[in-house]
Design an enzyme around this catalytic site. Structure first.
Site, PDB file in Angstrom:
ATOM      1  N   SER A   1       0.817  -1.219   0.000  1.00  0.00           N
ATOM      2  CA  SER A   1       0.000   0.000   0.000  1.00  0.00           C
ATOM      3  C   SER A   1       0.850   1.267   0.000  1.00  0.00           C
ATOM      4  O   SER A   1       1.792   1.402   0.787  1.00  0.00           O
ATOM      5  CB  SER A   1      -0.919   0.012   1.218  1.00  0.00           C
ATOM      6  OG  SER A   1      -1.639   1.236   1.283  1.00  0.00           O
TER       7      SER A   1
ATOM      8  N   THR B   1      -8.833  -1.113   2.450  1.00  0.00           N
ATOM      9  CA  THR B   1      -8.654  -1.701   1.132  1.00  0.00           C
ATOM     10  C   THR B   1      -9.197  -3.121   1.171  1.00  0.00           C
ATOM     11  O   THR B   1      -9.787  -3.544   2.164  1.00  0.00           O
ATOM     12  CB  THR B   1      -7.176  -1.616   0.688  1.00  0.00           C
ATOM     13  OG1 THR B   1      -7.067  -2.049  -0.658  1.00  0.00           O
ATOM     14  CG2 THR B   1      -6.276  -2.442   1.581  1.00  0.00           C
TER      15      THR B   1
ATOM     16  N   LYS C   1     -13.697  -3.491   2.462  1.00  0.00           N
ATOM     17  CA  LYS C   1     -14.558  -2.360   2.142  1.00  0.00           C
ATOM     18  C   LYS C   1     -16.038  -2.624   2.418  1.00  0.00           C
ATOM     19  O   LYS C   1     -16.803  -1.699   2.689  1.00  0.00           O
ATOM     20  CB  LYS C   1     -14.360  -1.936   0.683  1.00  0.00           C
ATOM     21  CG  LYS C   1     -12.978  -1.347   0.404  1.00  0.00           C
ATOM     22  CD  LYS C   1     -12.858  -0.859  -1.014  1.00  0.00           C
ATOM     23  CE  LYS C   1     -11.484  -0.266  -1.277  1.00  0.00           C
ATOM     24  NZ  LYS C   1     -11.366   0.287  -2.652  1.00  0.00           N
TER      25      LYS C   1
ATOM     26  N   GLY D   1     -15.399  -6.116 -11.707  1.00  0.00           N
ATOM     27  CA  GLY D   1     -15.186  -6.367 -10.292  1.00  0.00           C
ATOM     28  C   GLY D   1     -15.623  -5.199  -9.428  1.00  0.00           C
ATOM     29  O   GLY D   1     -16.400  -4.343  -9.849  1.00  0.00           O
TER      30      GLY D   1
ATOM     31  N   GLY E   1      -3.469   4.568 -11.989  1.00  0.00           N
ATOM     32  CA  GLY E   1      -3.928   4.295 -10.640  1.00  0.00           C
ATOM     33  C   GLY E   1      -3.414   5.277  -9.611  1.00  0.00           C
ATOM     34  O   GLY E   1      -4.090   5.544  -8.612  1.00  0.00           O
TER      35      GLY E   1
END
Length: 275
Positions: A17, A64, A68, A130, A238
């Site tokens: 992360s 994350t 969630k 997804g 991203g």
């Protein structure tokens, strides 16, 4: 109010992360010397215990995968944005001990596009179906005036995306993944698939394409993003999404009016360059 304040990102796996890099850069730029931001490996089974053990020094959490949705029953309230996709990536702890959930991925995606001059589009395409795809649809509900075509691998996934479209007020049409190159005629394409999934499509990118938002950030650029840029299209990655959603998290957790976007992005770019 405690003199020191804590925040952290939770998930599993979590070692990759970039959230600590971004939030710590914000604290440094804002002069929040008594604030800390860490990462913790927490799965769904361990989440209730972690949340129960938080004291009043905690200001907030970033969530994350796979947390969630698992966090929602542990909260006192969630925002309409989070409820729309049944996903919370941000928790703010109030002074009176309430736990408030929100989703900053959706407005973060919109803000990232707006930064690149994409305010409205007449149509769009989504690659994948997804969890990230549902957030993409929620963002498109705010900026897309016409249909969104989702390219998926199964009829079950197609049904899911059409269901999300109905729920979010988006005209979702579905097409087979084998026809995914047709997506590239849309003015905006959002790729939400795991690393490697779109690599074979790089050779299909036409000249002068529109805007590509590929939600991956490592390794970067993806073959698709590189081909898109070479052919003259605008590309977001991203890291754009990660930074913009983190900006909103910092503002909510700390109460500052404006988080330092440039400092956070610079820290994220340096961290990725070092990997």
């Amino acid at each position: 109010m405690p003199s020191t304040r804590r925040a952290a990102v939770l998930g599993s796996p979590i070692a990759h992360s970039l959230s600590p890099v971004l939030h710590r850069a914000a604290y440094a730029a804002l002069g929040l010397d008594t604030w800390s931001y860490d990462r913790f490996e927490v799965d769904e089974a361990g989440l209730p215990g972690f949340v129960a053990g938080m004291d009043d020094s905690w200001a907030g959490l970033s969530l994350t995968m796979p947390l969630k949705r698992a966090i929602i029953p542990l909260l006192d309230e969630i925002s309409d944005t989070a409820a729309s996709v049944e996903a919370v990536n941000t928790v703010v702890l109030t002074e009176d001990g309430r736990r408030l959930g929100d989703n900053t991925d959706i407005p973060g995606l919109v803000a990232a596009l707006r930064e690149r001059g994409v305010e409205k589009v007449d149509s769009a395409a989504v690659l994948g179906a997804g969890a990230t795809a549902s957030s993409a649809l929620a963002a498109l509900a705010r900026i897309c005036a016409g249909p969104v075509t989702a390219y998926v691998r199964s009829e079950a996934r197609a049904d899911e995306m059409r269901g999300w479209g109905e729920r979010l007020g988006v005209d979702v049409r579905t097409a087979a993944w084998t026809d995914a190159k047709r997506a590239f005629s849309a003015p905006l394409v959002i790729a939400t698939t795991p690393a490697g999934t779109t690599d074979a499509l790089a050779a299909e990118v036409p000249d002068a394409p529109g805007t590509l938002f590929d939600v991956l950030y490592h390794p970067w650029p993806t073959p698709l993003a590189a081909a898109w840029s070479e052919r003259g299209g605008a590309v977001l990655g991203g890291l754009d999404l990660l930074v913009h959603q983190a900006v909103l998290q910092v503002e909510q957790m700390t109460g500052v009016d404006r988080a330092p976007l440039a400092a956070m992005r610079d820290a994220g770019e340096r961290a990725l360059a070092a990997t």
